[in-house]
Enzyme design. Structure first.
Site, PDB file in Angstrom:
ATOM      1  CE  LYS A 184      -6.007  13.502 -24.335  1.00 45.41           C
ATOM      2  NZ  LYS A 184      -4.888  13.932 -23.753  1.00 45.41           N
TER       3      LYS A 184
HETATM    4  C1  LIG Z   1      -4.463  13.387 -22.136  1.00 44.62           C
HETATM    5  C2  LIG Z   1      -4.566  12.147 -21.355  1.00 44.62           C
HETATM    6  C3  LIG Z   1      -4.668  12.214 -19.911  1.00 44.62           C
HETATM    7  C4  LIG Z   1      -4.442  13.468 -19.040  1.00 44.62           C
HETATM    8  O1  LIG Z   1      -5.261  14.431 -19.319  1.00 44.62           O
HETATM    9  P1  LIG Z   1      -4.738  15.821 -19.167  1.00 44.62           P
HETATM   10  O2  LIG Z   1      -5.888  16.575 -19.446  1.00 44.62           O
HETATM   11  O3  LIG Z   1      -3.455  16.224 -19.853  1.00 44.62           O
HETATM   12  O4  LIG Z   1      -4.478  16.121 -17.609  1.00 44.62           O
HETATM   13  C5  LIG Z   1      -4.690  10.966 -19.457  1.00 44.62           C
HETATM   14  N1  LIG Z   1      -4.826   9.740 -20.018  1.00 44.62           N
HETATM   15  C6  LIG Z   1      -4.662   9.855 -21.194  1.00 44.62           C
HETATM   16  C7  LIG Z   1      -4.764   8.349 -22.081  1.00 44.62           C
HETATM   17  C8  LIG Z   1      -4.548  10.857 -21.936  1.00 44.62           C
HETATM   18  O5  LIG Z   1      -4.411  10.942 -23.426  1.00 44.62           O
END
Ligand SMILES: *Cc1c(COP(=O)(O)O)cnc(C)c1O
Length: 373
Positions: A184
């Protein structure tokens, strides 16, 4: 001369952050503590003073948001099929039923016309996803929610730094969930945070993340809700604080890289290749990803192989959730969301990360053009 491999995403942790993590490790307090509190304060300030609580993933953040909203068995939750499977899994996890509304082919986000059409007397909530960091029409989303008395749990996992009409995603709305997973824009290695409406919800979030516990006095301890083990550590929070210091710069750089992609692909790229570019949106999106939808004549796996041969990493985000085995077993079928099904087969993510060079964009675009020509 062979070029170095260009990944599609890459975290950058600066030396100050590494030193800060080392200080936490030496401090004798390595679980939730002062760094978590400082990170929550930083996030709350960023989101205009709204209460914020952190967790150890974006996934559990979403699950806890649904529990705070009181969503459970018998309830329907409308969401998009084009997201990381976590978005729908958390609906199943709390015992509710996911209802998939098809996507808009241009934005690749949930189509709000389809959302309205999917509302039934059992609908309790909507989970919109801001794919690549591009928000949906937030005014219309909240008009629909208000009209039908629905909760909104925003899966803003990809949208830290994104805006809507000059306001930050997270600074307004209902429950807003972010992820700090490694890919992210801002990472904690793993982690997430939830922006809440009031102190009561914040207390509930604290209970759900740590076994439902409330402490009082010297030795008071009570448990009155079933919580789990979802707290963020000070190690993760130290990374998050270090990352957060650069958020404006990271978002600006990603927008510049996206603008370069558009420049280099040029106005004729879609007509010449049949591929679809993302919407050229330079105000609201944080450009978490730069995604192409390949023309039907190209097999995605072949495209990815050819790009890999040219040392360029390609991701795919995401296959349509309702066609995965877990969902097929629950009765979801091909044909319920035709736009998402097509996009889910042909979407690819090109390299995009803040420390990418302009010349890396040039390499990626040249490679795409040569594979598609
Ligand atoms: C990354 C992501 C998640 C989950 O987040 P984690 O921290 O990996 O559990 C959920 N929804 C979307 C759209 C994502 O990109």
């Amino acid at each position: 001369m062979t070029q170095p491999f260009l990944p599609f995403a890459k975290p950058t942790i600066d030396e100050a952050t590494i030193a800060d993590v080392a200080a936490v490790l030496r401090s004798g307090w390595i679980t939730s503590g002062p760094k978590v509190q400082a990170f929550e304060k930083t996030l709350s300030d960023y989101f205009g003073g709204r209460p914020v609580r952190t967790f150890n993933s974006g996934t559990c953040t979403m699950e806890i948001a649904l529990r705070i909203a009181g969503i459970g068995p018998g309830d329907e939750v409308i969401t998009t099929p084009i997201s990381w499977v976590a978005t729908a899994n958390v609906i199943l996890e709390v015992g509710a039923t996911p209802v998939f509304a098809d996507i808009d082919p241009v934005t690749r986000n949930i189509d709000l016309d389809k959302v309205e059409a999917a509302i039934t007397p059992r609908t309790r909530a909507i989970i919109p996803v801001y794919l690549s960091g591009l928000p949906v029409d937030m005014d219309r989303l909240y008009r629909i929610a208000n009209k039908h008395g629905l909760r909104i749990v925003e899966d803003a996992a990809q949208a830290i730094g994104s805006t809507w009409k000059g306001r930050r995603i997270g600074a307004f709305g209902d429950l807003v969930s972010f992820s700090f997973q490694a890919n992210k824009n801002i990472t904690c290695s793993e982690g997430g945070c939830l922006v809440l409406n009031n102190a009561h919800e914040a207390r509930l979030a604290e209970k759900y993340r740590l076994q439902g516990v409330t402490r009082s006095g010297m030795d008071g301890l009570e448990v009155d809700v079933l919580g789990g083990k979802f707290n963020m550590t000070d190690i993760a929070a130290a990374i998050g604080l270090g990352q957060f210091a650069h958020i404006e710069q990271v978002t600006r750089r990603r927008r510049d890289l996206a603008a370069r992609y558009f420049d280099l692909f040029g106005p004729d790229f879609e007509a010449q290749t049949g591929a679809q570019l993302p919407p050229c949106e330079m105000v609201n999106s944080n450009w978490h990803m730069f995604q192409l939808v390949l023309p039907a004549r190209i097999k995605r796996a072949d495209f990815m192989t050819r790009m890999m041969e040219m040392q360029i990493g390609i991701g795919y985000h995401y296959p349509a959730i309702h066609l995965l085995a877990l969902y097929r077993e629950r009765g979801y079928r091909e044909g319920i969301c035709p736009v998402a099904e097509g996009v889910g087969r042909q979407i690819v993510s090109l390299p995009m990360f803040a420390t990418m060079q302009d010349s890396d964009v040039d390499r990626a675009v040249n490679a795409v053009k040569s594979v598609l020509s």
